[in-house]
Design a protein around this motif. Structure first.
Motif, PDB file in Angstrom:
ATOM      1  N   LEU A  84       0.831  -1.207   0.000  1.00  0.00           N
ATOM      2  CA  LEU A  84       0.000   0.000   0.000  1.00  0.00           C
ATOM      3  C   LEU A  84       0.862   1.251   0.000  1.00  0.00           C
ATOM      4  N   PHE A  85       1.859   1.277   0.882  1.00  0.00           N
ATOM      5  CA  PHE A  85       2.762   2.428   0.939  1.00  0.00           C
ATOM      6  C   PHE A  85       3.505   2.599  -0.389  1.00  0.00           C
ATOM      7  N   ALA A  86       4.007   1.481  -0.934  1.00  0.00           N
ATOM      8  CA  ALA A  86       4.814   1.541  -2.160  1.00  0.00           C
ATOM      9  C   ALA A  86       3.997   2.000  -3.358  1.00  0.00           C
ATOM     10  N   LEU A  87       2.755   1.550  -3.452  1.00  0.00           N
ATOM     11  CA  LEU A  87       1.949   1.834  -4.636  1.00  0.00           C
ATOM     12  C   LEU A  87       1.219   3.165  -4.565  1.00  0.00           C
ATOM     13  N   THR A  88       1.158   3.784  -3.401  1.00  0.00           N
ATOM     14  CA  THR A  88       0.506   5.090  -3.294  1.00  0.00           C
ATOM     15  C   THR A  88       1.525   6.222  -3.386  1.00  0.00           C
ATOM     16  N   LEU A  89       2.371   6.363  -2.363  1.00  0.00           N
ATOM     17  CA  LEU A  89       3.327   7.476  -2.324  1.00  0.00           C
ATOM     18  C   LEU A  89       4.773   7.044  -2.529  1.00  0.00           C
ATOM     19  N   GLY A  90       5.075   5.759  -2.357  1.00  0.00           N
ATOM     20  CA  GLY A  90       6.416   5.248  -2.637  1.00  0.00           C
ATOM     21  C   GLY A  90       7.520   6.018  -1.927  1.00  0.00           C
ATOM     22  N   ARG A  91       8.546   6.439  -2.680  1.00  0.00           N
ATOM     23  CA  ARG A  91       9.707   7.076  -2.069  1.00  0.00           C
ATOM     24  C   ARG A  91       9.451   8.529  -1.642  1.00  0.00           C
ATOM     25  N   PHE A  92       8.231   9.003  -1.816  1.00  0.00           N
ATOM     26  CA  PHE A  92       7.830  10.268  -1.177  1.00  0.00           C
ATOM     27  C   PHE A  92       8.045  10.159   0.326  1.00  0.00           C
ATOM     28  N   PHE A  93       7.767   8.972   0.887  1.00  0.00           N
ATOM     29  CA  PHE A  93       7.979   8.768   2.318  1.00  0.00           C
ATOM     30  C   PHE A  93       9.446   8.987   2.679  1.00  0.00           C
ATOM     31  N   CYS A  94      10.356   8.555   1.788  1.00  0.00           N
ATOM     32  CA  CYS A  94      11.783   8.733   2.041  1.00  0.00           C
ATOM     33  C   CYS A  94      12.154  10.210   2.060  1.00  0.00           C
ATOM     34  N   GLY A  95      11.615  10.952   1.085  1.00  0.00           N
ATOM     35  CA  GLY A  95      11.998  12.343   0.931  1.00  0.00           C
ATOM     36  C   GLY A  95      11.350  13.295   1.908  1.00  0.00           C
ATOM     37  N   TRP A  96      10.166  12.946   2.405  1.00  0.00           N
ATOM     38  CA  TRP A  96       9.413  13.899   3.208  1.00  0.00           C
ATOM     39  C   TRP A  96       9.124  13.458   4.644  1.00  0.00           C
ATOM     40  N   LEU A  97       9.064  12.161   4.921  1.00  0.00           N
ATOM     41  CA  LEU A  97       8.591  11.718   6.232  1.00  0.00           C
ATOM     42  C   LEU A  97       9.594  10.913   7.049  1.00  0.00           C
ATOM     43  N   PRO A  99      12.424  10.033   9.440  1.00  0.00           N
ATOM     44  CA  PRO A  99      13.271  10.757  10.401  1.00  0.00           C
ATOM     45  C   PRO A  99      14.761  10.605  10.123  1.00  0.00           C
ATOM     46  N   PHE A 100      15.206   9.396   9.760  1.00  0.00           N
ATOM     47  CA  PHE A 100      16.628   9.214   9.509  1.00  0.00           C
ATOM     48  C   PHE A 100      17.044   9.892   8.208  1.00  0.00           C
ATOM     49  N   GLY A 101      16.144   9.946   7.241  1.00  0.00           N
ATOM     50  CA  GLY A 101      16.409  10.704   6.030  1.00  0.00           C
ATOM     51  C   GLY A 101      16.577  12.177   6.330  1.00  0.00           C
ATOM     52  N   ALA A 102      15.749  12.691   7.255  1.00  0.00           N
ATOM     53  CA  ALA A 102      15.858  14.100   7.645  1.00  0.00           C
ATOM     54  C   ALA A 102      17.200  14.388   8.305  1.00  0.00           C
ATOM     55  N   VAL A 103      17.655  13.484   9.168  1.00  0.00           N
ATOM     56  CA  VAL A 103      18.955  13.660   9.825  1.00  0.00           C
ATOM     57  C   VAL A 103      20.069  13.705   8.789  1.00  0.00           C
ATOM     58  N   GLN A 104      20.011  12.813   7.803  1.00  0.00           N
ATOM     59  CA  GLN A 104      21.030  12.798   6.756  1.00  0.00           C
ATOM     60  C   GLN A 104      21.041  14.113   5.972  1.00  0.00           C
ATOM     61  N   GLY A 105      19.849  14.605   5.637  1.00  0.00           N
ATOM     62  CA  GLY A 105      19.755  15.842   4.884  1.00  0.00           C
ATOM     63  C   GLY A 105      20.291  17.037   5.641  1.00  0.00           C
ATOM     64  N   LEU A 106      20.017  17.085   6.942  1.00  0.00           N
ATOM     65  CA  LEU A 106      20.504  18.199   7.769  1.00  0.00           C
ATOM     66  C   LEU A 106      22.021  18.152   7.905  1.00  0.00           C
ATOM     67  N   LEU A 107      22.574  16.961   8.068  1.00  0.00           N
ATOM     68  CA  LEU A 107      24.028  16.843   8.194  1.00  0.00           C
ATOM     69  C   LEU A 107      24.733  17.268   6.911  1.00  0.00           C
ATOM     70  N   TYR A 108      24.087  17.044   5.773  1.00  0.00           N
ATOM     71  CA  TYR A 108      24.702  17.442   4.501  1.00  0.00           C
ATOM     72  C   TYR A 108      24.831  18.963   4.391  1.00  0.00           C
ATOM     73  N   ARG A 109      24.054  19.683   5.171  1.00  0.00           N
ATOM     74  CA  ARG A 109      24.117  21.143   5.146  1.00  0.00           C
ATOM     75  C   ARG A 109      25.290  21.686   5.957  1.00  0.00           C
ATOM     76  N   VAL A 110      25.981  20.826   6.696  1.00  0.00           N
ATOM     77  CA  VAL A 110      27.177  21.258   7.419  1.00  0.00           C
ATOM     78  C   VAL A 110      28.232  21.710   6.406  1.00  0.00           C
ATOM     79  N   PRO A 111      28.792  22.903   6.580  1.00  0.00           N
ATOM     80  CA  PRO A 111      29.794  23.384   5.610  1.00  0.00           C
ATOM     81  C   PRO A 111      31.006  22.444   5.546  1.00  0.00           C
ATOM     82  N   ALA A 112      31.231  21.876   4.390  1.00  0.00           N
ATOM     83  CA  ALA A 112      32.368  20.969   4.151  1.00  0.00           C
ATOM     84  C   ALA A 112      32.453  20.730   2.661  1.00  0.00           C
ATOM     85  N   LYS A 113      33.625  20.307   2.202  1.00  0.00           N
ATOM     86  CA  LYS A 113      33.791  19.981   0.791  1.00  0.00           C
ATOM     87  C   LYS A 113      33.015  18.706   0.489  1.00  0.00           C
TER      88      LYS A 113
END
Length: 297
Positions: A84-97, A99-113
């Motif tokens: 049900l999750f896969a056939l409705t919103l799929g990887r939208f859950f990864c991008g928007w909901l 929590p661990f994806g959010a942590v990864q995205g925030l860490l990428y904003r740390v200034p670094a090469k």
């Protein structure tokens, strides 16, 4: 102000979703796990069952636990919810909901090469998440069984960094009996989780790209999901702005529904012609023709 509002929107949704999935806030103080009726319901993202705040069950944890139990019988409600999750919103859950994806995205904003993995290495590395799904989540729990016909939740036990950060660390901090039982396995998982978090500073969402079995499962249904990317081939100017904006290294003009797309919408915001959209799509026959025509030009 408008651009700032658009940037804030997704992180805000991610924070609110993490809170909604982990509303048992007293658990973080007592070091206990919520075991009420809601734990029988799977959430659509990696969210550790053992997190003191977790109200629902992690779908990957629930799936492999059903395989690992005596007899290795599939819990059809878990499979049904995952489909049900896969056939409705799929990887939208990864991008928007997630929590661990959010942590990864925030860490990428740390200034670094920032690092770009060479394509020759990146492509095979992206296959690792499918190996994790079919070996650690499904294969070993089903077939590596002990004398009483049981197995182990291998992914949760040996790999999942979300479980370590959401479950293991808070429980250890709040519960002395948990701390006294910690050993080499926890040291391994904590080291792995820290290594992944450090990598997130330099590489965008490395766990999502290379190791997440839930992202792999959703990716298998990317072309069937109702929530999808659409391209107006007549409006597209082939400027490449969408591909440059995509941190998952997808070219949305060529593959708007790539298995790697997390439906974050960065490409939509970057498109100067408004040719890209993310939307619920029931049929979309005309769009399919436009995309096919655009790919041939």
């Amino acid at each position: 102000m408008k651009k700032k509002a658009k940037w804030v929107r997704r992180p805000l949704v991610q924070v609110l979703s993490a809170l909604a999935f982990n509303l048992n806030l007293p658990g973080f103080v007592s070091g206990s796990i919520y075991t009420g009726a809601l734990k029988g319901v799977c959430v659509p993202v990696l969210n550790c069952y053992s997190c003191p705040g977790a109200l629902g069950a992690c779908p990957i944890g629930a799936l492999q636990s059903s395989f690992a139990a005596i007899g290795g019988k599939l819990a059809y409600y878990v499979l049904g919810m995952l489909l049900l999750f896969a056939l409705t919103l799929g990887r939208f859950f990864c991008g928007w909901l997630c929590p661990f994806g959010a942590v990864q995205g925030l860490l990428y904003r740390v200034p670094a090469k920032k690092l770009t993995i060479p394509q020759k290495a990146d492509r095979p590395l992206r296959c690792l998440k499918y190996a994790v799904l079919f070996v650690l989540v499904i294969g070993l729990p089903l077939f590596a069984r002990n004398g009483v016909n049981m197995s182990e939740p291998y992914f949760c036990k040996w790999l999942c960094p979300a479980g370590t950060l959401e479950g293991g660390v808070p429980l250890a901090l709040a519960n002395s009996s948990v701390r006294s039982a910690l050993g080499g396995q926890f040291a391994w998982k904590l080291t792995l989780a820290v290594a992944i978090l450090v990598a997130c500073i330099f590489i965008y969402r490395p766990f999502c790209k290379y190791l997440c079995p839930l992202g792999a499962l959703y990716g298998l249904f990317a072309k069937l999901s109702l929530y999808r990317g659409t391209v107006d081939a007549h409006a597209c100017t082939r400027c490449g702005a969408c591909a440059r904006a995509c941190k998952m290294e997808v070219d949305p003009m060529k593959t708007p529904n790539s298995s790697e797309c997390i439906r974050c919408g960065d490409c939509v915001r970057a498109c100067p012609a408004g040719a890209l959209k993310m939307r619920m799509c029931f049929g979309c026959e005309n769009n399919k023709k436009e995309v096919a025509k655009g790919e041939l030009e």
